[in-house]
Design an enzyme around this catalytic site. Structure first.
Site, PDB file in Angstrom:
ATOM      1  N   ASN A   8       0.832  -1.204   0.000  1.00 13.33           N
ATOM      2  CA  ASN A   8       0.000   0.000   0.000  1.00 13.33           C
ATOM      3  C   ASN A   8       0.874   1.265   0.000  1.00 13.33           C
ATOM      4  OD1 ASN A   8      -1.534   2.207   0.893  1.00 13.33           O
ATOM      5  ND2 ASN A   8      -2.934   0.917   2.053  1.00 13.33           N
ATOM      6  N   PRO A   9       0.940   1.982  -1.132  1.00 16.16           N
ATOM      7  CA  PRO A   9       1.811   3.155  -1.210  1.00 16.16           C
ATOM      8  C   PRO A   9       1.425   4.264  -0.226  1.00 16.16           C
ATOM      9  CG  PRO A   9       0.701   2.745  -3.332  1.00 16.16           C
ATOM     10  CD  PRO A   9       0.188   1.726  -2.363  1.00 16.16           C
ATOM     11  N   GLU A  32      -1.441 -12.963   4.800  1.00 16.54           N
ATOM     12  CA  GLU A  32      -2.204 -12.293   5.852  1.00 16.54           C
ATOM     13  C   GLU A  32      -3.135 -13.315   6.482  1.00 16.54           C
ATOM     14  OE1 GLU A  32      -4.651  -8.351   5.828  1.00 16.54           O
ATOM     15  OE2 GLU A  32      -2.603  -7.969   5.162  1.00 16.54           O
ATOM     16  N   ASP A  61      -0.383  -3.490  10.314  1.00 16.05           N
ATOM     17  CA  ASP A  61      -1.741  -3.954  10.052  1.00 16.05           C
ATOM     18  C   ASP A  61      -2.688  -2.952  10.693  1.00 16.05           C
ATOM     19  OD1 ASP A  61      -3.150  -6.065   8.643  1.00 16.05           O
ATOM     20  OD2 ASP A  61      -4.145  -6.389  10.547  1.00 16.05           O
ATOM     21  N   PHE A 166      -5.728   7.887   1.781  1.00 19.43           N
ATOM     22  CA  PHE A 166      -6.103   6.659   1.069  1.00 19.43           C
ATOM     23  C   PHE A 166      -7.219   5.980   1.854  1.00 19.43           C
ATOM     24  CE2 PHE A 166      -2.952   5.377   4.167  1.00 19.43           C
ATOM     25  CZ  PHE A 166      -3.361   4.123   4.598  1.00 19.43           C
ATOM     26  N   ARG A 193      -1.547   5.524  12.707  1.00 23.94           N
ATOM     27  CA  ARG A 193      -0.235   5.117  12.192  1.00 23.94           C
ATOM     28  C   ARG A 193       0.853   6.040  12.728  1.00 23.94           C
ATOM     29  NH1 ARG A 193      -1.850   4.617   7.787  1.00 23.94           N
ATOM     30  NH2 ARG A 193      -2.243   2.397   8.017  1.00 23.94           N
TER      31      ARG A 193
HETATM   32  P1  ITT Z   1      -0.688  -4.259   3.095  1.00 22.17           P
HETATM   33  O1  ITT Z   1      -1.386  -5.416   3.791  1.00 22.17           O
HETATM   34  O2  ITT Z   1       0.104  -4.654   1.890  1.00 22.17           O
HETATM   35  O3  ITT Z   1       0.131  -3.412   4.054  1.00 22.17           O
HETATM   36  P2  ITT Z   1      -3.350  -3.165   2.960  1.00 22.17           P
HETATM   37  O4  ITT Z   1      -3.888  -1.868   2.464  1.00 22.17           O
HETATM   38  O5  ITT Z   1      -4.070  -4.422   2.566  1.00 22.17           O
HETATM   39  O6  ITT Z   1      -1.817  -3.253   2.543  1.00 22.17           O
HETATM   40  P3  ITT Z   1      -4.105  -3.744   5.705  1.00 22.17           P
HETATM   41  O7  ITT Z   1      -4.280  -5.194   5.507  1.00 22.17           O
HETATM   42  O8  ITT Z   1      -3.449  -3.266   6.975  1.00 22.17           O
HETATM   43  O9  ITT Z   1      -3.232  -3.085   4.526  1.00 22.17           O
HETATM   44  O10 ITT Z   1      -5.527  -3.083   5.522  1.00 22.17           O
HETATM   45  C1  ITT Z   1      -5.707  -1.843   5.990  1.00 22.17           C
HETATM   46  C2  ITT Z   1      -6.968  -1.282   5.368  1.00 22.17           C
HETATM   47  O11 ITT Z   1      -7.587  -0.482   6.383  1.00 22.17           O
HETATM   48  C3  ITT Z   1      -6.640  -0.351   4.218  1.00 22.17           C
HETATM   49  O12 ITT Z   1      -6.688  -1.019   2.988  1.00 22.17           O
HETATM   50  C4  ITT Z   1      -7.710   0.709   4.370  1.00 22.17           C
HETATM   51  O13 ITT Z   1      -8.911   0.246   3.802  1.00 22.17           O
HETATM   52  C5  ITT Z   1      -7.913   0.769   5.883  1.00 22.17           C
HETATM   53  N1  ITT Z   1      -6.979   1.749   6.505  1.00 22.17           N
HETATM   54  C6  ITT Z   1      -5.933   1.479   7.335  1.00 22.17           C
HETATM   55  N2  ITT Z   1      -5.287   2.591   7.679  1.00 22.17           N
HETATM   56  C7  ITT Z   1      -5.901   3.586   7.036  1.00 22.17           C
HETATM   57  C8  ITT Z   1      -5.697   4.966   6.964  1.00 22.17           C
HETATM   58  O14 ITT Z   1      -4.684   5.559   7.582  1.00 22.17           O
HETATM   59  N3  ITT Z   1      -6.536   5.685   6.226  1.00 22.17           N
HETATM   60  C9  ITT Z   1      -7.553   5.120   5.569  1.00 22.17           C
HETATM   61  N4  ITT Z   1      -7.817   3.820   5.563  1.00 22.17           N
HETATM   62  C10 ITT Z   1      -6.998   3.038   6.289  1.00 22.17           C
END
Ligand code: ITT
Length: 207
Positions: A8-9, A32, A61, A166, A193
């Site tokens: 996730n960029p 995961e 996560d 995002f 975060r």
């Molecule tokens: P990775 O597992 O590769 O890190 P991911 O996006 O799938 O990427 P997660 O499994 O941790 O990561 O899922 C987190 C999801 O929760 C993310 O896709 C968003 O939908 C939401 N999310 C987490 N932190 C967020 C944030 O700071 N702002 C907005 N949405 C967030």
């Protein structure tokens, strides 16, 4: 070099803003596992990524926890975003009188070394699961220590606003602005975060 392991960029931009040039992305899609505990998921990811990369790894996560929906989508946030999407998640929340939500993030760090005991949560579930799996357990789940750092922020779900960030940022409002209306530094200063990264950065600087 410390590797921030994610596909996730958006996460990487925030981590770089916090940790500067000492961190680089490792675009590695670790397994995961399914769990209702972010820490357990992150810990398993950090171990797998460390075994893969052979360098210190940080796995993040995170998820959106909607109070009126008993914490849904929580650890399934990425799946919820990919399936029903942000707009329909907002529509679900709009039906409720209580629009309170929180973002939570757990960072898991692994560098193959042990850590001093600390009050931070350890992935107890993971160890219990490994013990339950018995002597046939085929990896070093138990023997690779992981350190966890958690951050949370409370907010209110609103109609989508803003272009930044995002994921669910456009529907998450904190003190009058959605996360998507903030720039990275503003979001990091208060976000789940950012808070987890601050704890990690302080600890890592001493290590
Ligand atoms: P990775 O597992 O590769 O890190 P991911 O996006 O799938 O990427 P997660 O499994 O941790 O990561 O899922 C987190 C999801 O929760 C993310 O896709 C968003 O939908 C939401 N999310 C987490 N932190 C967020 C944030 O700071 N702002 C907005 N949405 C967030």
């Amino acid at each position: 070099m410390l590797r921030y392991v994610t596909t996730n960029p958006g996460k990487v931009r925030e981590a770089e803003e916090y940790l500067g040039e000492g961190v680089s992305q490792l675009d590695y899609d670790y397994t995961e596992i399914q769990s209702d505990d972010l820490g357990t998921i992150a810990a398993r990811g950090a171990r797998e990524a460390y075994r893969h990369a052979g360098e210190p790894t940080l796995v993040d996560d995170a998820g959106l926890f909607v109070r009126a929906l008993d914490g849904f989508p929580g650890p399934y946030s990425s799946y919820a975003e990919d399936t029903i999407g942000v707009e329909r998640t907002w529509e679900l929340a709009r039906e409720e009188d209580d629009r309170a939500a929180s973002f939570r993030c757990v960072l898991a760090y692994c560098d193959g070394e042990g850590f001093d005991a600390s009050p931070d949560p350890v992935d107890v579930d993971d160890r219990v699961a490994a013990a339950a799996a018995g002597p046939e357990a085929d990896d070093d789940r138990e023997t690779l220590p992981v350190k966890l750092f958690e951050g949370r922020v409370r907010g209110t779900l609103v109609e989508p606003r803003g272009e930044g960030g995002f994921g669910f940022d456009p529907i998450f409002e904190h003190e009058g602005a959605t996360f998507a209306e903030m720039d990275e530094a503003e979001k990091n200063a208060i976000s789940h975060r950012g808070r987890a990264l601050a704890k990690f950065a302080e600890w890592h600087a001493e290590r």
